[in-house]
Structure formats: C-alpha cells, structure tokens
Write a protein that holds these residues in place. Structure first.
Motif, short mmCIF file in Angstrom:
data_model
loop_
_atom_site.label_atom_id
_atom_site.label_comp_id
_atom_site.label_asym_id
_atom_site.label_seq_id
_atom_site.Cartn_x
_atom_site.Cartn_y
_atom_site.Cartn_z
N GLY A 108 -0.81 3.51 4.77
CA GLY A 108 -0.90 2.13 5.24
C GLY A 108 -1.98 1.39 4.50
N PHE A 109 -2.17 0.10 4.84
CA PHE A 109 -3.13 -0.72 4.12
C PHE A 109 -4.55 -0.26 4.35
CE2 PHE A 109 -5.84 -4.47 3.53
CZ PHE A 109 -5.47 -4.83 2.23
N LYS A 110 -4.85 0.25 5.54
CA LYS A 110 -6.21 0.68 5.85
C LYS A 110 -6.69 1.76 4.88
CE LYS A 110 -9.84 0.23 8.43
NZ LYS A 110 -10.58 -1.06 8.46
N ASP A 111 -5.81 2.67 4.50
CA ASP A 111 -6.19 3.73 3.55
C ASP A 111 -6.55 3.13 2.19
OD1 ASP A 111 -5.81 5.65 5.45
OD2 ASP A 111 -3.77 6.12 4.83
N ALA A 140 0.83 -1.20 0.00
CA ALA A 140 0.00 0.00 0.00
C ALA A 140 0.87 1.25 0.00
CB ALA A 140 -0.93 -0.01 1.21
N GLN A 141 1.93 1.24 0.77
CA GLN A 141 2.83 2.40 0.84
C GLN A 141 3.54 2.64 -0.49
OE1 GLN A 141 5.19 1.22 4.24
NE2 GLN A 141 3.85 2.29 5.69
N SER A 142 3.83 1.56 -1.23
CA SER A 142 4.48 1.71 -2.53
C SER A 142 3.58 2.41 -3.53
CB SER A 142 4.91 0.34 -3.07
OG SER A 142 3.79 -0.41 -3.54
N LEU A 143 2.27 2.38 -3.26
CA LEU A 143 1.31 3.05 -4.14
C LEU A 143 0.95 4.45 -3.64
CD1 LEU A 143 -1.14 0.08 -4.90
CD2 LEU A 143 0.81 0.86 -6.25
N GLY A 144 1.58 4.86 -2.55
CA GLY A 144 1.39 6.22 -2.05
C GLY A 144 0.52 6.36 -0.83
N TYR A 145 0.00 5.24 -0.29
CA TYR A 145 -0.85 5.30 0.89
C TYR A 145 0.01 5.25 2.15
CZ TYR A 145 -4.48 4.16 -2.52
OH TYR A 145 -5.30 4.16 -3.61
#
Length: 292
Positions: A74-77, A67-72
């Motif tokens: 964390g996973f919750k976002d 998720a962070q690699s896509l710019g979030y």
C-alpha cells in the motif's frame, strides 16, 4: 521463490531510479503521481495520502494502486521511504520537517499579508531544499562549461523567460558572448541551428514544458551541442538530452509557482562564472550598468 527483482525498492534512491525507468510506460495518472512524488518528497513524507491526493486532484485510491504497481502492499509502505529520507538527509532536517508540517497546517489567513506570508514560507522551504539537493560537483562543472563555451545560447519561454533574461544580462556584463533564442519572429529554432559543439545551450523549462524549448534541446543534443538545463524535475523532458540538469524544487500555489529558487540558482552560477573570469574566488563582482 521470491527474487530480489520481485521485491519493491528498499530505499528512496532505488525507488526514484525505478520510477525513472518506468515513467515513459506509465499512464497519464501515474505520471502525475510520479512527478509529484519526485518534486515534493518532503510533503510526501509528512502529509496523509488523502491530503496529497487532494492537492494533486487525483483520488487517493490511485496513489495506493501506484504503490502496489511498484511492489508495495500500500501507499504507507512507499511513504516510509520518504520519511526515512527526510529524517536522515541532514542534521537539523527533522526540525525542518516539523516546521514545514506546522506551516502547511496553518494556512488560514487569506488576507493580503497572508498571501505574502504563504509565499515567503514556501520560498524559504524551496531555497533550503535547493541547497540540500544541488551537488558541488554539478555546480563546478556547470560553471566550467559556461566559462569555456565559445558562445552561450539561452532559451526559456513562458514562466522560465525571466530566468534566461537574468542570465543574458549577467553574461553580457561579464563580457561573455551569449545569444538569447527569443521566440519573437518565430526564428528561435532556426537560430539554434547555428550552434556548434564548442558552444553551450542553457535551457530553462518548467511544467508545462514549452514545446519549442523541448524540440530545440533534443535537436541540439543530436547535433552534439552540450546542454545545461534548469527544470523542475528529473522526470523533465530536458533530462536525457542534457549533460547536467538542475532539478529545482517547486511548491504549487493556487495561482502560480515562485521563481525564487531557479533565480537564485541562476545567479549563483553567474557568480561562480564571475569568479573564474575575474580570477577572484574571494570577492567576485558582477558589473552593473551605470549612467552615462
């Protein structure tokens, strides 16, 4: 200054486009995560990251890093996008979400009848999701492609073989020329080279995609043969070479995955073709073999 390109996807559709764009450059672990997210969006919406990770056999921290690699942050976002999609996808979907959540939490009956119940519950979910995902435009265009083809070639191996055998049976009974690219004798690749741009190749393949099927699809596309595909994900290797790809939702089982949804889709396509061949949209009939 933060630009729009630096921001993570704001909705589910934008997220899926980004995953498709980056998929080939992802690590094997991230590809497995991406495949699960695209194939099981309802489960992603209702389950915890630990439950999803356990089901995939991947540590939860990998989902967070994905998720962070896509710019979030964390996973919750990222998961919020799946929850929004599920709650707004169609009338009554919220009730289905709760029902699915309840069913997934009640898998404690390991008797023979319990196995049957589990299969039926998952098949019902897959069939409903199929109805929600398949577009009317793709169904109509696919039926037109099958009807207008000089010869319909069929290929599917391993778990996909029953689907193409059903297609061959019905096309034969409808009087449509068709050829099954059978792996027997090692001639499937050579037989496929007889196809012309006026023919049609229907390819069916699910994880883990049979190499010969993928190779024949890619080679046929380069030769200008139109391809209609049934697979389990828009991340399937059949996606790019195909004119139309039906991504059929699948649910994992401990021992297998059901063919209920792809078989239903295949039969629906054949009924649509029968309606065209028989000029009878009100009551199309598929002939059956009768005793002599």
């Amino acid at each position: 200054m933060v630009t729009k390109q630096d921001l993570p996807p704001a909705d589910y559709e934008e997220l899926i486009r980004l995953i498709h764009d980056r998929f080939e450059q992802m690590s094997k672990t991230y590809q497995r995560i991406a495949e699960y997210l695209t194939q099981h969006p309802n489960e992603v919406a209702v389950q915890s990251v630990n439950s999803i990770a356990s089901h995939c056999g991947i540590h939860a921290s990998s989902f967070v890093r994905f998720a962070q690699s896509l710019g979030y942050s964390g996973f919750k976002d990222l998961q919020i996008l799946f929850q929004t999609r599920l709650s707004t996808a169609a009338p009554g979907f919220e009730a289905r979400k709760k029902a699915l959540e309840n069913e997934l939490s009640l898998r404690q009956d390991h008797s023979e009848l319990g196995f049957l119940r589990d299969l039926v519950v998952r098949d019902v979910a897959s069939l409903q999701e199929l109805l929600d995902k398949i577009s009317a435009e793709d169904m109509a265009q696919a039926a037109d492609m099958i009807e207008s083809a000089d010869t319909v070639y069929l290929i599917g191996q391993l778990r996909a073989e029953p689907v193409v055998n059903l297609l061959r049976y019905i096309l034969t009974m409808l009087g449509r020329p068709c050829v099954l690219l059978d792996a027997s004798g090692g001639l499937a690749t050579h037989m496929a080279r007889n196809m012309k741009p006026t023919d049609l190749l229907i390819a069916v393949s699910f994880r883990f995609y049979a190499n010969e099927v993928v190779n024949i699809v890619e080679e046929s596309a380069k030769a200008g043969v139109p391809i209609l595909a049934i697979s389990d994900s828009t991340l399937s290797p059949l996606m790019k070479p195909s004119k139309i790809l039906f991504a059929v939702p699948e649910h994992d089982y401990t021992f297998s995955r059901s063919l209920a949804a792809p078989m239903c889709l295949a039969q629906a396509l054949m009924v649509a073709v029968a309606a065209r061949v028989q000029h009878n949209a009100d009551d199309p009939r598929i002939p059956t073999v009768t005793g002599q």
